[in-house]
Design an enzyme around this catalytic site. Structure first.
Site, PDB file in Angstrom:
ATOM      1  CB  CYS A  95     -69.051  -0.371 -11.519  1.00 58.80           C
ATOM      2  SG  CYS A  95     -70.662   0.037 -10.833  1.00 58.80           S
ATOM      3  CB  CYS A 139     -68.825   1.045  -6.798  1.00 63.42           C
ATOM      4  SG  CYS A 139     -68.600  -0.549  -7.632  1.00 63.42           S
ATOM      5  CB  CYS A 159     -71.683  -3.825  -9.963  1.00 62.89           C
ATOM      6  SG  CYS A 159     -70.202  -3.418  -9.017  1.00 62.89           S
ATOM      7  CB  CYS A 168     -72.085  -0.807  -5.880  1.00 60.88           C
ATOM      8  SG  CYS A 168     -72.449  -0.580  -7.631  1.00 60.88           S
ATOM      9  CB  CYS A 205     -76.778  -7.750 -23.780  1.00 62.36           C
ATOM     10  SG  CYS A 205     -77.601  -6.477 -24.736  1.00 62.36           S
TER      11      CYS A 205
HETATM   12 ZN   LIG Z   1     -70.498  -1.137  -8.829  1.00 64.87          ZN
END
Ligand SMILES: [Zn+2]
Length: 207
Positions: free
Chosen positions: A116, A119, A165, A168, A188
């Site tokens: 990510c 984070c 995510c 976060c 996607c």
């Molecule tokens: Zn994240």
């Protein structure tokens, strides 16, 4: 006269019942309307509550380490704006979508891990990446189901499933059911939501 009085009472009851039903519908409408508010607001509201989430940690070489319970990463809009470029902020925190074929990962075929951008949570691995022909990096599975969350997304007049995510709440993209085997899913993703970590060469010959 008695009959007539009873009739009036019944009419009154029916009117009252109709009023209650109408009120209940109005309340339900108000609740539905409030649910339409952007998801992003919730993250701010949760600040200070130290919500814990469960994710699976991975090394940069893609090795599964352990399942951990960690505090959710919650930042203010200002804090995210300072950390992220304008484009990345718009996609990850405001659920924007990058233009097809514009991102840096849709045509990447290197072995490695996708974390990510906000984070560092491990999200996808190159082993599940495939060429979808869409111009967005596409995967048939996340690296661990715990590490991403899906929510219904009715924006733009379409019924889609948004992917974010777990750690976060960063918006990552959408998942569709027209992907390849073994899952039949197509995650996607926006390149801008991801940070690629190339697999380290360890000296052990590749298979
Ligand atoms: Zn994240």
């Amino acid at each position: 006269m008695f009959d007539s009085d009873l009739g009036a009472n019944e009419k009154s009851m029916v009117r009252r019942r109709a009023f209650l039903v109408t009120s209940a519908l109005a309340l339900a409408g108000a609740i539905l309307w409030s649910l339409r508010r952007p998801r992003l607001v919730q993250a701010e509201a949760a600040k200070g509550t130290s919500e814990e989430v469960t994710i699976v940690e991975f090394s940069d070489s893609g090795e599964r380490l352990k399942t951990v319970h960690v505090p959710k990463v919650v930042k203010t809009e200002d804090e995210w704006r300072k950390q992220l470029s304008r484009g990345v902020f718009a996609i990850t925190r405001q659920a924007d979508t990058e233009l097809a074929y514009s991102g840096q990962y849709w045509n990447l075929h290197e072995k490695g891990l996708y974390r990510c951008i906000c984070c560092d949570n491990a999200l996808f691995i190159s082993d599940t990446k495939f060429d979808s022909g869409t111009g967005w990096p596409s995967f048939w599975a996340p690296i661990a189901p715990e590490n991403v969350r899906t929510t219904r997304d009715a924006s733009l007049g379409m019924a889609r499933t948004a992917v974010s995510c777990t750690k976060c709440d960063a918006h990552l993209g959408h998942v569709f059911d027209d992907g390849p085997e073994p899952t039949g899913l197509r995650y996607c993703m926006n390149s801008a939501s991801l940070k690629f970590v190339a697999r380290q060469v360890t000296g052990i010959p590749n298979q």
